[in-house]
Design an enzyme around this catalytic site. Structure first.
Site, mmCIF file in Angstrom:
data_model
loop_
_atom_site.group_PDB
_atom_site.id
_atom_site.type_symbol
_atom_site.label_atom_id
_atom_site.label_comp_id
_atom_site.label_asym_id
_atom_site.label_seq_id
_atom_site.Cartn_x
_atom_site.Cartn_y
_atom_site.Cartn_z
ATOM 1 N N GLN A 1 -17.580 -67.295 32.930
ATOM 2 C CA GLN A 1 -18.491 -66.810 31.895
ATOM 3 C C GLN A 1 -19.939 -67.120 32.270
ATOM 4 O O GLN A 1 -20.856 -66.734 31.556
ATOM 5 C CB GLN A 1 -18.153 -67.471 30.553
ATOM 6 N N HIS B 1 -19.883 -62.196 32.394
ATOM 7 C CA HIS B 1 -21.166 -61.988 31.717
ATOM 8 C C HIS B 1 -22.292 -61.602 32.675
ATOM 9 O O HIS B 1 -23.465 -61.701 32.327
ATOM 10 C CB HIS B 1 -21.536 -63.248 30.912
ATOM 11 N N ARG C 1 -23.364 -74.860 23.337
ATOM 12 C CA ARG C 1 -22.974 -75.352 22.026
ATOM 13 C C ARG C 1 -22.868 -76.865 21.873
ATOM 14 O O ARG C 1 -22.618 -77.352 20.786
ATOM 15 C CB ARG C 1 -21.634 -74.706 21.620
ATOM 16 N N ILE D 1 -15.074 -82.177 34.685
ATOM 17 C CA ILE D 1 -14.316 -81.205 35.470
ATOM 18 C C ILE D 1 -14.497 -81.422 36.977
ATOM 19 O O ILE D 1 -13.575 -81.248 37.757
ATOM 20 C CB ILE D 1 -14.663 -79.760 35.035
ATOM 21 N N ASP E 1 -24.860 -67.953 36.736
ATOM 22 C CA ASP E 1 -25.741 -68.665 37.670
ATOM 23 C C ASP E 1 -25.426 -68.457 39.149
ATOM 24 O O ASP E 1 -26.198 -68.869 40.022
ATOM 25 C CB ASP E 1 -25.748 -70.160 37.361
ATOM 26 N N CYS F 1 -40.463 -51.950 38.013
ATOM 27 C CA CYS F 1 -39.923 -51.352 39.230
ATOM 28 C C CYS F 1 -41.052 -50.898 40.156
ATOM 29 O O CYS F 1 -42.010 -50.246 39.719
ATOM 30 C CB CYS F 1 -39.044 -50.162 38.851
#
Length: 246
Positions: A107, A125, A38, A237, A110, A155
C-alpha cells in the site's frame, strides 16, 4: 505460544514453502523513518496545523481545485527522498531472490521495496517515482517534480500540470494491479501480512481471498484479522523478518 516459539514456527513455515506472498502497509516503511497515517505519531495526528485534514488534502477534488496547496502538503509530508530500505525490505528481497517469495503487494508509494532489490512489486496505491502530465501523458520522475521551480510542476512539452501517479482519495485503485494481487493472494501457500492495520478497503479485503492455512500477521497493534491468523506477532517487522529469513 510465546514469542520465540512463534518466530521458530514462522521460520519453519518459510523454510518449507516456495510460494509465499507478502502484503504490507505503512508500518513496513516506518522503520525507514517515513511516518504512517494512523498511529499516535502518524500523519493524521501531526498534521493538525494545516487548514484541512490530510484526507481532504490528498483527495482528487482538492488536487483539482487547489493544486498549490496540494503540492505544498504532498512535497513536505508524503515524499522522503532520503529514505533508505530497512531490514524488512531487505529480508523480503532476499526471500524473492531465494525463489520463495512470489510477490510483494504494498500500500506504500515510496518505492523502497524496489530500492532493496524486490522485482515483482504490486503497488496498490501507485508510486511517487512515477509522474505524468494530465494533458499529454508525458512521464516524469520524482526529481523533476521535487526540483521544479514552480510549486506545481508543469509539463515541458505542453505546459499541462504534472501529477504523481498515486491513488488519491475519491479515486479507484488500478484494477489490473488489484486483480494481479488477488491472483497472487488466492494462490499463495503462505501469506505474510505486515505493517498494516487492515482497516482501509479495498486493500484490506485482499486477506479474504487467501485460501491457505498459513496466515502470518506482523503488526505492532492488533488488527481485525488477528482471529483468522495462524501466527500473530506484535513486534518490529524488520526484526521479525530478519530473524526468520536470516
Amino acid at each position: 505460544m510465546d514469542e520465540l516459539k512463534k518466530l521458530e514456527e514462522f521460520k519453519k513455515i518459510v523454510e518449507g514453502s516456495d510460494n509465499i506472498v507478502f502484503f504490507g502497509g505503512a508500518g513496513v516503511s516506518t522503520e525507514s523513518n517515513i511516518p504512517d497515517f494512523r498511529s499516535a505519531s502518524g500523519l493524521y495526528s501531526t498534521s493538525q496545523k494545516t487548514s484541512y485534514p490530510p484526507e481532504v488534502m490528498l483527495s482528487h477534488s482538492f488536487f483539482i481545485k487547489h493544486p498549490e496547496e496540494f503540492y505544498e502538503f504532498y512535497k513536505s509530508k508524503m515524499v522522503y527522498r532520503d529514505a533508505k530500505p530497512n531490514a524488512a525490505h531487505i529480508a523480503l528481497a532476499k526471500l524473492e531472490e531465494q525463489g520463495k517469495l512470489k510477490a510483494v503487494i504494498t500500500q506504500n508509494i515510496d518505492g523502497l521495496h524496489q530500492a532493496a532489490g524486490s522485482k515483482n512489486v504490486l503497488e496498490l496505491h501507485g508510486s511517487i517515482h512515477r509522474n505524468y502530465c494530465m494533458k499529454c501523458g508525458e512521464h516524469y520522475d520524482l526529481d523533476y517534480v521535487m526540483d521544479s521551480k514552480e510549486l506545481v510542476p508543469k509539463c515541458e512539452k505542453c505546459g499541462g500540470i504534472v501529477r504523481p501517479d498515486v491513488v488519491l482519495y475519491e479515486e479507484s485503485l488500478d484494477m489490473d494491479v488489484l486483480y494481479k494481487s488477488i491472483h497472487y493472494v488466492s494462490n499463495a501457500d503462505v501469506l505474510i501480512v505486515g505493517g498494516t492495520s487492515l482497516v482501509v478497503y479495498p486493500a484490506a479485503g485482499l486477506v479474504d481471498y487467501y485460501k491457505g492455512g498459513k496466515l502470518i500477521l506482523i503488526n505492532k497493534t492488533s488488527t481485525p484479522y488477528d482471529y483468522k491468523a495462524n501466527i500473530v506477532i506484535h513486534d518490529s517487522i524488520g526484526k521479525v523478518l530478519s530473524y526468520v529469513v536470516g
